[in-house]
Design an enzyme around this catalytic site. Structure first.
Site, short mmCIF file in Angstrom:
data_model
loop_
_atom_site.label_atom_id
_atom_site.label_comp_id
_atom_site.label_asym_id
_atom_site.label_seq_id
_atom_site.Cartn_x
_atom_site.Cartn_y
_atom_site.Cartn_z
CG ASN A 15 -22.66 98.28 142.74
OD1 ASN A 15 -21.43 98.12 142.76
ND2 ASN A 15 -23.34 98.72 143.78
CD1 TRP A 16 -20.34 94.17 137.97
CD2 TRP A 16 -18.16 93.92 137.53
NE1 TRP A 16 -20.21 93.95 136.63
CE2 TRP A 16 -18.88 93.79 136.32
CE3 TRP A 16 -16.76 93.82 137.49
CZ2 TRP A 16 -18.26 93.55 135.10
CZ3 TRP A 16 -16.14 93.58 136.27
CH2 TRP A 16 -16.88 93.45 135.09
CE LYS A 17 -24.30 95.73 145.67
NZ LYS A 17 -25.37 95.36 146.60
CG HIS A 100 -24.69 101.29 147.05
ND1 HIS A 100 -24.88 100.42 148.10
CD2 HIS A 100 -25.24 100.70 145.96
CE1 HIS A 100 -25.52 99.35 147.66
NE2 HIS A 100 -25.75 99.48 146.37
CD GLU A 102 -24.04 97.15 149.42
OE1 GLU A 102 -23.06 97.27 148.66
OE2 GLU A 102 -25.00 96.38 149.17
CD GLU A 172 -29.35 100.20 144.57
OE1 GLU A 172 -29.24 99.36 143.67
OE2 GLU A 172 -28.45 100.41 145.42
N GLY A 178 -29.85 92.54 147.88
CA GLY A 178 -29.17 91.30 148.22
C GLY A 178 -30.02 90.33 149.02
CB SER A 218 -33.73 91.35 144.86
OG SER A 218 -33.10 91.18 146.12
N GLY A 239 -27.05 94.42 141.29
CA GLY A 239 -25.92 93.92 142.08
C GLY A 239 -25.57 92.50 141.68
N GLY A 240 -26.02 91.54 142.47
CA GLY A 240 -25.63 90.14 142.30
C GLY A 240 -25.77 89.61 140.88
P1 13P Z 1 -28.67 93.23 144.44
O1 13P Z 1 -29.12 93.31 143.00
O2 13P Z 1 -27.64 92.19 144.70
O3 13P Z 1 -29.87 93.15 145.36
O4 13P Z 1 -27.94 94.62 144.77
C1 13P Z 1 -28.57 95.80 144.44
C2 13P Z 1 -27.62 96.91 144.60
O5 13P Z 1 -27.27 97.28 145.70
C3 13P Z 1 -27.08 97.53 143.37
O6 13P Z 1 -26.38 98.70 143.70
#
Ligand code: 13P
Length: 261
Positions: A15-17, A100, A102, A172, A178, A218, A239-240
Site C-alpha cells: 500500500n503505497w498510500k 483502511h 486512515e 491492521e 507507521g 510496521s 505500508g512504508g
Molecule cells: P506501515 O507498514 O507503514 O506500518 O503501514 C501499514 C499499513 O497501513 C498498510 O496498509
C-alpha cells in the site's frame, strides 16, 4: 471440498498510500518488477495512488504481478466530485483496499460505508481487501475483540455467499501502523482467529477457511517471517517498506516461511 483441504495462496500487497505520482510510480515499479516476478508462489499486489494506476498497470502488464487501488466509492458513476467508481477500476485493477484505518480515521468512513463499497467491489469484479483493526486505547481497555467483531460484522455484512472465499481481510492494529511497533505474532494470531471465527459464523466454516487474512502494521523484511510462519496468516499488507526494494525481500521471506521458497 472440505475445509481441511483448502490451500490458500499467500498474498503480500504494498500500500503505497500517498506516495509516488505517475512518473515515480513507473520508475519504482520497473525497478522492483524483476525481483517480484521471480517469486510467483506468492500473490504480489501493488497499490499505488489512483493517479498512478495506469502507469503501474503498463509496467506490470503480463507479469503476474497484480494491481490494486487504495479506495473507491460504491456508486458506478455520477456527481461525486473527487471520487473514483468501481466501473473505472474494473478491467484496470484486480484488488481494491477498503476501510483502511486512515480512511476510517481521517475521512470518517463507517462500517456501513465500507460495507457498501465491499458489496460494490464484488459486484464490479474487484477483489476487496477489507481492513479492520483496533486503536491502542481499545486494546488497553480490553476492547479488541469487541471492536474487531463490530468491524467484521458491519463491514462484511450480506456478502454474496458464493464470493466470500475470494475476500481478503487485512488485520491492521492502528497502533502498529507507521509506528515501527509491530504487533507480536501471538497478538496477531489471536485476532486473526477471532476474524475467522466470525467469518465461519457468518458464512460457514469452508468460506472462513478459504478467506485470506493478512497482517499489517510496521511489517519489514526483518519481521515478516514471524507473521508468515503462522498458518492462519496468509501474508501482509505493507505500508512504508513497500516503497523500497525491501518489498521484494518481504515477498521472498513470505514464500520461505510458507515452505514455498
Ligand atoms: P506501515 O507498514 O507503514 O506500518 O503501514 C501499514 C499499513 O497501513 C498498510 O496498509
Amino acid at each position: 471440498m472440505s475445509a481441511a483441504f483448502i490451500r490458500r495462496v499467500p498474498i503480500v500487497a504494498g500500500n503505497w498510500k500517498m506516495h509516488y505520482g505517475p512518473s515515480d510510480a513507473h520508475d519504482f515499479a520497473t525497478a522492483i518488477l524483476g525481483g517480484l516476478t521471480s517469486i510467483p508462489m506468492v500473490e504480489r499486489v501493488l497499490c499505488p495512488p489512483a493517479v498512478s494506476l495506469t502507469a503501474v498497470h503498463a509496467v506490470i502488464a503480463g507479469s503476474g504481478v497484480r494491481l490494486g487501488a487504495q479506495n473507491m466509492y460504491f456508486e458506478p458513476r455520477g456527481a461525486y466530485t473527487g471520487e473514483i467508481a468501481p466501473t473505472m477500476l474494473q478491467g484496470l485493477c484486480d484488488y481494491v483496499i477498503l476501510g483502511h484505518s486512515e480512511r476510517r480515521g481521517y475521512f470518517g468512513e463507517t462500517d456501513e460505508l465500507v460495507n457498501r463499497k465491499t458489496l460494490a467491489a464484488f459486484a464490479y469484479g474487484l477483489t476487496p481487501i477489507v481492513c479492520v483493526g483496533e486503536r491502542l486505547e481499545d486494546r488497553d481497555a480490553n476492547l479488541t475483540e469487541r471492536v474487531i467483531t463490530e468491524q467484521v460484522r458491519g463491514s462484511l455484512a450480506n456478502l454474496p455467499p458464493e464470493r466470500v472465499a475470494e475476500l481478503v481481510v487485512a488485520y491492521e492494529p492502528i497502533w502498529a501502523i507507521g509506528t515501527g511497533r509491530a504487533a507480536t505474532a501471538q497478538d496477531a494470531a489471536d485476532v486473526v482467529a477471532i476474524i475467522r471465527a466470525l467469518l465461519a459464523e457468518l458464512y460457514g466454516a469452508d468460506a472462513a477457511q478459504a478467506v485470506r487474512v493478512q497482517y499489517g502494521g510496521s511489517v519489514t523484511a526483518a519481521n515478516i517471517a514471524e507473521f508468515a510462519a503462522l498458518p492462519d496468516i496468509d501474508g501482509a499488507l505493507v505500508g512504508g517498506a513497500s516503497l523500497k526494494p525491501e518489498f521484494i525481500e518481504i515477498v521472498r521471506r513470505t514464500a520461505e516461511a510458507k515452505g514455498l521458497g
